[in-house]
Scaffold this active site. Structure first.
Site, PDB file in Angstrom:
ATOM      1  N   ALA A  30       0.837  -1.204   0.000  1.00  0.00           N
ATOM      2  CA  ALA A  30       0.000   0.000   0.000  1.00  0.00           C
ATOM      3  C   ALA A  30       0.869   1.250   0.000  1.00  0.00           C
ATOM      4  CB  ALA A  30      -0.933   0.006   1.210  1.00  0.00           C
ATOM      5  N   TYR A  31       1.890   1.259   0.834  1.00  0.00           N
ATOM      6  CA  TYR A  31       2.765   2.434   0.924  1.00  0.00           C
ATOM      7  C   TYR A  31       3.523   2.633  -0.384  1.00  0.00           C
ATOM      8  CZ  TYR A  31       6.064   5.745   2.951  1.00  0.00           C
ATOM      9  OH  TYR A  31       6.811   6.866   3.219  1.00  0.00           O
TER      10      TYR A  31
END
Length: 298
Positions: free
Chosen positions: A153-154
């Site tokens: 996600a990051y």
């Protein structure tokens, strides 16, 4: 050629400024004479951070994913100072662990805050930057240059903000606006300390090759970012070696696919056992409990 105004004549907005990287950046910008506007969550921390930036500093509580609220903040800042010269889109959060083990709402919130929050920040402040022929610095990461397992996600959000900033640069250049991207490796912030509390995330990071496996002090990193803001640079590297990653980025996904898959397979039994305990979110501009509370908000 357009002359870059000195920092002591600029009004600079920093998002995610309640603590950590954003708070220190605001203070160092103020030390160089800028009038700083701190934007973020946690009003008490914002107030304390602003107090360290001198009598000309101001602070505003806002969620960077709220366009209406952030637009009102942009208007209020312009009314207070008369102009906005530079905006640093710094607000961000992170989670770690396998994507399938993650809470979907928390996972999506990382992308919402980091990517859509950056887009919302640009929407809210670009009209003022067009008037001042200003500068937008988008804070990205080493994660924009290389993928990392357990951080999808990051990495997706930071690769997204890098691409967004590069695209936006061409769109707004005719208005006299400059756009830059700031890159940081692992820097001593709440976010990195939160990741290091997870044994498997810490172990995975230790397997990275030098110098990517180090945690770097925040002070020199912010000094380099502030120097880049003063120059209105298109690329700003908080650690000098990150510049050398640019020509290598084409090979990194294949390398990570080989090495990372081996490490994840080795850790798989332990990852399954600790999936629940590893679900954590740490805001770049807020404490873990505040970030988690906001992630749980309907």
């Amino acid at each position: 050629m357009t002359t870059v105004p000195p920092l002591h004549s600029q009004v600079v907005v920093v998002t995610g400024a309640a603590r950590g990287l954003g708070a220190l950046m605001a203070r160092k910008l103020a030390d160089r004479g800028a009038k700083v506007a701190l934007v973020g969550l946690e009003p008490e921390e914002l107030k304390a951070a602003a107090a360290l930036c001198g009598p000309d500093a101001g602070y505003w509580e806002a969620d960077v994913t709220d366009l209406e609220g952030l637009s009102l903040v942009a208007q209020a800042i312009k009314e207070k100072y008369g102009r906005i010269d530079t905006v640093v889109a710094n607000a961000g959060i992170a989670i770690g662990g396998p994507m399938l083990d993650s809470d979907p709402a928390a996972y999506n919130r990382v992308i919402e805050v980091n990517l859509l929050g950056s887009i919302t920040t640009a929407r809210a402040f670009l009209p003022a930057l067009a008037e001042s022929h200003g500068y937008l610095l988008q804070i990205a990461s080493l994660a924009a240059l290389t993928p990392a397992p357990l951080m999808s996600a990051y990495c997706a959000s930071k690769a997204g903000v890098e691409a967004f900033a590069h695209s936006l640069r061409a769109e707004v250049a005719y208005q006299g606006i400059k756009v830059g991207v700031g890159y940081l490796s692992w820097t001593d912030t709440d976010m990195v300390r939160g990741a290091d509390q997870d044994e498997l995330m810490r172990e995975m990071r230790a397997k990275l090759p030098w110098p990517a496996n180090r945690t770097y002090p925040i002070g020199p990193a912010v000094d380099r970012l502030v120097a880049g803001i003063a120059r209105r640079s298109p690329h700003v590297y908080a650690q000098a070696w990150l510049r050398g990653m640019q020509p290598m980025r084409w090979v990194l996904p294949s390398l990570v696919a080989v090495v990372g898959s081996r490490e994840v397979a080795r850790m798989a039994p332990r990852l399954a056992l600790t999936a629940v305990s590893r679900m954590h979110a740490v805001g770049a501009g807020g404490a873990a409990d505040e970030a988690a509370r906001r992630l749980r908000r309907p």
